[in-house]
Motif scaffolding. Structure first.
Motif: not given
Length: 325
Positions: A21-27, A47-54, A177-181, A190-192
């Motif tokens: 279900n979460v993977e429908k949003v986060i690729v 705690l999620l630490e990463d650069v803005p926009g990921v 955790l981190t997400l990364g690019y 994601m764009l699609d």
């Protein structure tokens, strides 16, 4: 939940549905999503630490919608006050009494967005809630709902306008955790998805709040062999004695790793913990709790490398009970 007495009857399908279900949003971030659910099933804060926009904030929103809990967002800014977080007592002229107006912290799932952009005084307002699951306002204690999960995001500490979180608060986050690019292929996917609609708006709950609390209780019943508890303590002791560490992990960190390993085993359909459950989670549960000495920082050493070395140096126990336990 079909039955309140159900124990370990292969919860993988339900957990898999939550992850999907979460993977429908986060690729393309399945491992991060899995670890986030480990933290939440353990009753711990994330705690999620990463650069803005990921996608840090989007991930938190997707997690909240998936488990069907009430959700509130706190946008942490330099002018945010502690009372804006916990709530405030207001005088009612009609009744002649003070009335408590709860803040957003009195919610099952709270997103503290960019938590290191607010002042240390306001950051301290989170401490009692994170540890004791209650807040005290004007000398009166208020219990927080079950579950109570603080899911915080922060930008890297060297970004402009950020404050370092105090050690006591960092130690209260079960996992960092981190997400990364994303990869180029994942970014195109994601764009699609985002071209025609926002997937988050159409995300439906997989379970409801009471069911998730029951899952937490079941995860806490997973068996942990005494040899595995001794293994956790030996590695913890090694961090406290390491010459490159000014601060090793606390007993709270040992307990956090124990609970996380129980949740990981539960998600994998087992009623017992194995050494790999502990080893897989050691870095995300402990790395953010360590403090390097000045000499170690100058020479470029990292908490991740130190923990990996300690893990390799401590003998992994061999379980004596059968896998059918």
């Amino acid at each position: 939940m079909q039955s309140k007495t159900r124990i370990f009857d292969q919860p993988q399908p339900l957990v898999e549905r939550m992850i999907m279900n979460v993977e429908k949003v986060i690729v393309g971030k399945r491992e991060t999503i899995e670890k986030a659910f480990v933290a939440m099933l353990s009753g711990g804060h994330l705690l999620l630490e990463d650069v803005p926009g990921v996608g840090k904030t989007m991930l938190v929103r997707a997690l909240a919608r998936t488990i069907g809990c009430e959700f509130k967002r706190i946008q942490c800014t330099p002018d945010l006050l502690p009372s804006d977080v916990t709530g405030v007592s207001v005088y009612n002229a009609k009744s002649g009494e003070f009335e408590f107006r709860p803040g957003p912290l009195m919610t099952p799932i709270v997103l503290a967005d960019e938590c290191n952009r607010t002042s240390p005084k306001t950051q301290a307002a989170f401490l009692e809630a994170m540890e004791e699951k209650r807040v005290t306002i004007d000398g009166v204690g208020y219990e927080l709902p079950k579950p109570f999960l603080l899911l915080a995001t922060q930008n890297p500490a060297d970004y402009e306008g950020t404050y370092a979180l105090p050690e006591a608060q960092m130690d209260r986050f079960l996992m960092k955790l981190t997400l990364g690019y994303p990869t180029p292929e994942q970014e195109i996917q994601m764009l699609d998805r985002l071209q025609d609609r926002q997937p988050l708006e159409h995300l439906k709950p997989v379970i409801v709040q009471d069911e998730f609390v029951q899952l937490q209780k079941e995860a806490a019943m997973v068996h942990v062999d005494e040899t595995l508890k001794e293994f956790i303590v030996r590695v913890a002791l090694a961090t406290r004695q390491h010459p490159d560490l000014y601060l090793g992990v606390s007993p709270r960190a040992s307990y956090a790793l124990l609970r996380a390993s129980q949740s990981a085993a539960y998600m994998r359909g087992r009623s017992y913990v194995v050494p790999d459950d502990i080893k897989d989670l050691l870095l995300p549960v402990w790395t953010h709790r360590l403090m390097l000495t000045s000499e170690a920082r100058i020479t470029g050493k990292s908490p991740e490398a130190i923990l990996s070395g300690l893990l390799a140096s401590v003998q992994t126990p061999v379980l004596r009970y059968a896998s059918s336990k």
